[in-house]
Design an enzyme around this catalytic site. Structure first.
Site, mmCIF file in Angstrom:
data_model
loop_
_atom_site.group_PDB
_atom_site.id
_atom_site.type_symbol
_atom_site.label_atom_id
_atom_site.label_comp_id
_atom_site.label_asym_id
_atom_site.label_seq_id
_atom_site.Cartn_x
_atom_site.Cartn_y
_atom_site.Cartn_z
ATOM 1 N N GLU A 24 24.453 -8.332 -34.067
ATOM 2 C CA GLU A 24 24.717 -9.624 -34.715
ATOM 3 C C GLU A 24 24.126 -10.778 -33.936
ATOM 4 O O GLU A 24 23.548 -11.712 -34.515
ATOM 5 C CB GLU A 24 26.233 -9.816 -34.865
ATOM 6 C CG GLU A 24 26.632 -10.978 -35.781
ATOM 7 C CD GLU A 24 26.681 -12.327 -35.072
ATOM 8 O OE1 GLU A 24 26.625 -13.363 -35.758
ATOM 9 O OE2 GLU A 24 26.768 -12.339 -33.829
ATOM 10 N N ASP A 49 27.902 -6.150 -29.889
ATOM 11 C CA ASP A 49 26.817 -6.700 -29.072
ATOM 12 C C ASP A 49 27.183 -8.117 -28.645
ATOM 13 O O ASP A 49 27.999 -8.781 -29.288
ATOM 14 C CB ASP A 49 25.490 -6.684 -29.826
ATOM 15 C CG ASP A 49 25.451 -7.690 -30.972
ATOM 16 O OD1 ASP A 49 26.339 -7.621 -31.837
ATOM 17 O OD2 ASP A 49 24.546 -8.547 -30.997
#
Length: 462
Positions: free
Chosen positions: A165, A101
């Site tokens: 994250e 991500d």
């Protein structure tokens, strides 16, 4: 780059030559990965973009011979990817971490090239996630592929690639806590930090933790005409500004009542002129705080106002504001408990309200700081590997002002595991900013360093 072999490391090293030969594949795969708009916030980008990125990683791991490859549905609604690659019998197990991500691209129009199209320019590869942290995954894969061509992979390898994250929603942390057997390892390589600067081999020894709060200030039942009521009616926006200003001393140092802010950083220093250049500080504008730059960014707390809800300048009316709110981040250095820091920050914000304005503080997120054991055998193996990959340069140890909450989760679950932090996010990478990029030379050198580390670590545990 070595003048004689065209690749880093010992001139003529077969492993170094193989890593160099794998770079076109690394570029092609990173191009594919960067194309996924995998911001783990469906309010900004479709969830399907993250799902597509996760499935790309699943296919890549399976193609490289990983077993037990799985999409893990984590409690925050995102997916992490897991795979296992068996090594020789009795070999130690190493967990390799990255995340797919990314941060949102901010102002896409401000990018010199489209943020989700990997673009080569001025010797670097530009694109969101190129360094943070899709490049970290490519680093892991390149190291493993090179080893396969030179005697095989000497350790058992687990790979975990997180899907949230950057959002800090803790999905993988909660999943790991519920399935503690999944990520057990003798050593853990977190590929999400970076060298002190390009060409300087670096491991990160400390991470600041973080607490994130939303502060709401209310003073009136509704907005009032500033001509009719201004001068006597309490203005919530003005109250919020005073509250936020109280978080800094005159020199800009963070001043949360009860929170120590005088620690010193022992180790690699960050020259002020280098920092000014890296941070792109405008001429004539001074740095904030006191002590060395390393003290300020690695060893002390730092408050940042991330956003304020108030009327924009365009379209603003002549009003005294009834309410206003802000999102406040506090970076917490090692040695300070993040939960205690949250309590102190909340109490400070509430007590700093002028004129009896009502203040409500809501905790949004929190992560503990982290300190690695740099005396562990894995660090000795990494030092040897980095020295070889970087043509004899000694490994440096630095701090990192950012947070990786998973590190503390892993340290708590696996207290005997040795945790190392390396990666591609050196200052020129401009992670989280416009025109994020990765140095292909650093990707090559660190891929080689990781391959050498896995060899060295296996030998040290034999």
């Amino acid at each position: 780059m070595s003048d004689r072999s065209g690749s880093p490391g010992i001139p003529g090293s077969p492993l170094a030559q193989t890593v160099a030969a794998l770079q076109p594949r690394a570029l092609a795969e990173l191009t594919e990965l960067v194309a996924f708009k995998s911001v783990a916030d469906p309010a900004q980008f479709p969830k399907s973009e993250c799902e597509a990125a996760a499935n790309w990683i699943v296919d890549a791991l399976r193609a490289d011979g990983f077993q037990d490859v799985a999409l893990l549905d984590t409690p925050d609604g995102t997916q992490s990817v897991y795979g296992f690659l068996p090594g020789p019998a009795g070999a130690p197990t190493v967990l390799l971490y990255a995340h797919y991500d990314v941060q949102p691209p901010l102002d896409e129009a401000a990018w010199a090239s489209p943020p989700f199209e990997l673009t080569e320019r001025d010797g670097r590869w530009y694109g969101r996630g190129a360094a943070d942290c899709k490049g970290g995954l490519i680093m892991h894969l390149t190291a493993l592929r090179a080893l396969k061509e030179h005697g095989g992979i000497p350790v058992n390898v687990k790979v975990i690639v997180e899907g949230s994250e950057e959002q800090g929603t803790g999905g993988l942390e909660r999943y790991a806590e519920a399935h503690p057997e999944l990520l057990t390892a003798d050593a853990i390589v977190i590929g999400d930090t970076g060298n002190f600067r390009v060409g300087v081999p670096t491991v990160t020894a400390t991470l600041r933790g973080m607490t994130l709060v939303r502060v709401q200030v209310d003073a009136l039942e509704g907005n009032l005409h500033s001509g009719q009521f201004g001068g006597a009616a309490p203005d919530a926006l003005a109250a919020l500004i005073r509250i936020l200003d109280s978080l800094r001393a005159e020199d800009g140092s963070t001043t949360v009542r009860g929170l120590a802010a005088d620690a010193r950083w022992e180790g690699l220093q960050y020259p002020e002129e280098d920092f000014r250049k890296d941070a792109k500080v405008l001429d004539g504008v001074g740095l904030i705080g006191n002590g060395t730059v390393a003290d300020r960014i690695w060893a002390r707390p730092a408050v940042t106002v991330l956003g304020i809800d108030c009327p924009p300048v365009i379209g603003a009316t002549p009003s005294v504001h009834a309410g206003a709110r802000a999102l406040v981040s506090l970076r917490v250095p090692p040695g300070t408990d993040a939960a205690q820091a949250t309590k102190l920050l909340s109490a400070h914000l509430e007590s700093a309200a002028p004129w009896g304005a009502r203040v409500a503080v809501e905790q949004i997120g929190q992560g503990q700081p982290f300190r690695a054991d740099t005396s562990s055998p894995a660090y000795a193996s990494m030092a040897t590997a980095m020295r070889e990959a970087y043509d004899g340069q000694e490994m440096q140890t630095s701090g990192l002002g950012g947070s990786i909450p998973l590190c503390n989760t892993l340290a708590g679950l696996y207290p005997d595991a040795e945790i190392l932090l390396i990666g591609l996010s050196e200052p020129e990478a401009q992670i989280h900013a416009v025109d994020e990029s990765v140095s292909p030379q650093e990707l090559e050198r660190l891929s080689l360093a990781e391959a050498l580390f896995l060899r060295q670590y296996a030998e040290s545990r034999a």
